[in-house]
Design an enzyme around this catalytic site. Sequence first.
Site, PDB file in Angstrom:
ATOM      1  N   CYS A  57       0.838  -1.197   0.000  1.00 15.92           N
ATOM      2  CA  CYS A  57       0.000   0.000   0.000  1.00 15.92           C
ATOM      3  C   CYS A  57       0.874   1.247   0.000  1.00 15.92           C
ATOM      4  O   CYS A  57       2.100   1.172   0.104  1.00 15.92           O
ATOM      5  CB  CYS A  57      -0.943   0.012   1.210  1.00 15.92           C
ATOM      6  SG  CYS A  57      -0.070   0.201   2.774  1.00 15.92           S
ATOM      7  N   ASP A  84      -3.757  11.497 -28.908  1.00 13.42           N
ATOM      8  CA  ASP A  84      -3.045  10.970 -30.066  1.00 13.42           C
ATOM      9  C   ASP A  84      -4.005  11.082 -31.256  1.00 13.42           C
ATOM     10  O   ASP A  84      -5.226  11.131 -31.072  1.00 13.42           O
ATOM     11  CB  ASP A  84      -2.664   9.512 -29.808  1.00 13.42           C
ATOM     12  CG  ASP A  84      -2.106   8.838 -31.043  1.00 13.42           C
ATOM     13  OD1 ASP A  84      -1.202   9.405 -31.667  1.00 13.42           O
ATOM     14  OD2 ASP A  84      -2.608   7.749 -31.399  1.00 13.42           O
TER      15      ASP A  84
END
Length: 735
Positions: free
Chosen positions: A15, A416
């Site tokens: 974590c 893109d």
Amino acid sequence: MAYQFITIPVQGMTCASCVATIEKQIKKIDGVKEVSANLALENVSISYDSDKTSPPEFIEGILRAGYKTPLASSNNKTSSVLFEEVNKRNLLQVWIGAIPVVIFGMFFHDFRPGQYLSFILAIFLMAFPGRYIFKKAWHQLKILTPAMESLVALSTLTALIFSAFTLFIPAMHNGHLWFETPAMIIAFIMTGKYLEEKAKRQSAASLQKLKDIQPTKAKVIRNGKEIELDVSDVQLNDRVLVRAYEVIPVDGKILIGSSHINESSITGEPMPRFKTKGDEVYAGSICQEGALTLLVNKEPSETVLSSIISAVTHALSSKAPAQRLADRIAGVFVPIVLVISLISFAAWMIFQKDGQFTMALTAMVNVLIIACPCALGLATPTALVAAIGKAALNGILFRDGETLEKTATTSLVAFDKTGTLTLGKPEVKDHYVIPENLAELPQWIPVFCAMEKASHHPLAEYVVNYLQQLFPPNEQLAIDHQVEIIPGKGVIYRNLDQVFRLGSLQWLQKEQIEISEEMDKIIEDWLKRAYTLVVFSVNKKAVMILAAGDTLRPDASSCVNALKKQGISSIMLTGDHEVSARVIAQKAGITTVFAECLPADKRKILEDYSSKGQTVLMIGDGINDAEALAYAHISATLGNSTSLALDLSGITLTHGKLLHLPLSIHLARFTRKIIHQNLVWAFVYNVLCIPIAAGVLFPFTGQLLNPMIAAAAMSISSIMVVSNSLRIKKLNLQI
């Protein structure tokens, strides 16, 4: 002073708290300049002064923090063996053990056999599958970095111990039992860890896919002989031979030969580019015709593809997950709760004369029980689970909760072009035939189709299909051996007194092919639209012309407009030519365009925007976008993208709809609002209830809070948090 850099693998990180713990320990070492622990790659990157420190000290710091590293010697022993991966079998065991405890605790509380069974199951869950929580908590407390695990361990141990006393000491049989508290907390936490581990392994696997693109062998010409070497053994100025359909193994210049080169892995553009002597080619691209002899001009470790791999690795390593807000709160909250519980115990021991120990113990237990981090721990994950589920039902996949949280802060979207704003597949848009040649065209079409098939040009398949739909052929011609291919220019076929040509406009103009005025006007118009032109001629006269190009996605402009309404700017990054890029951008409604970009260029552009305070979301679809996707604060891709782009992306739009991008941001912003509300409630609940649990109202009421009421209050706070999170499921996802 020259700083050195090292990356050390770390085992046991689960974590964001682990990241902070490791970084804190290593930062204490004199001579360390920068430290970045990475949860996804399970490593820690360290920049250090070699005159003051060395890697063995870093290894010792990792072990001291309670984690493992394969670089440690076999006789090094840690005081903790941490949880590495929660597999499905362990998760199933946890829930099988936890569910009966909850059933007995909630519905059959007075059933004595059920109480004993609950005690046994709670001990099992805490001692085996949940033991890593308590070991992590011990190390957090030992090095004074308490986090959520510390609070979980204290509250669950308190609940278990007090419940055990209540169960086995006859005088306390009428007390309340809390065996379901540790059982359910452990089950929820381990479920979350399993999902985090799954995402983490997927992130690390994406790097290997990048490495698999580059060949491991190269054919090198030395002393007039062709030998096969490992790519790593290729040297500068070596001559490398590449045959048709082979992947180019090195960066270099063409010495001999010419060919269309598929550079989609580098530039992202589906249309191969013709390259000849003196042109640059890149490792990972594909030679589509003929043979090439290359002069190696970059070391194998310095190729464009290698730089992409290096940049992706660095971007992932430098983006250590931010420590969650709940963990930061817990870091302050845990010591405060401990101090309050001890003060309440001491106060009752000092000031209460009758039954002082029982009341002091009850007050201390009340504080620890009511401070159990259910509401605090549920505040973020319940909202994220609801949001991720809501998104999935609407064709939006978030990799994890952290991605969803970051998405809410998006201020700039970088698109893109090919395969993202456009469909990524070239298609024939239009055609024009000289009117006086219409009658003869049906007999010429089979010839032109056969010539296209023989050319192996990237557009050949699309041209042939288009022609055959317009003029269904009566016959198929086999003329491959009679066709003359002019690489990068076109094809010639001679039959009796007729000479057929097809190819680029520039080539046919040099061949002095006659083009009518009407056709010339059409050509001028199509060039403004950035179309790729294929010209057909018979005996020095152009008879037909085709226009091919990419197609804007139907919802591209709607997506850009929706983002604008959300206050988000849009830019376009592409490896395509300037004219083509601006045509597509204009149709989509994007004004800022960066064309002819290599992968490193895209990353540098994002760096520039990031340095100006923008939170950048990059959406792309291919290997050439990997570097930018890895660097961006948030990354997204469409469901039909390359597997590498899917692995690197935090958001996947599974239905392939761009309009789902602003929807995902809308959902993320609403979820962030819910999380903040949950955290405020959890904090207020603890601020109000902890003093009451300690007995602050006793002088006025003459009563100490019953631990069972404390447990009920804790449950109510959790129910409120969960109920608030469920509002996300009712959100109307409309822009």
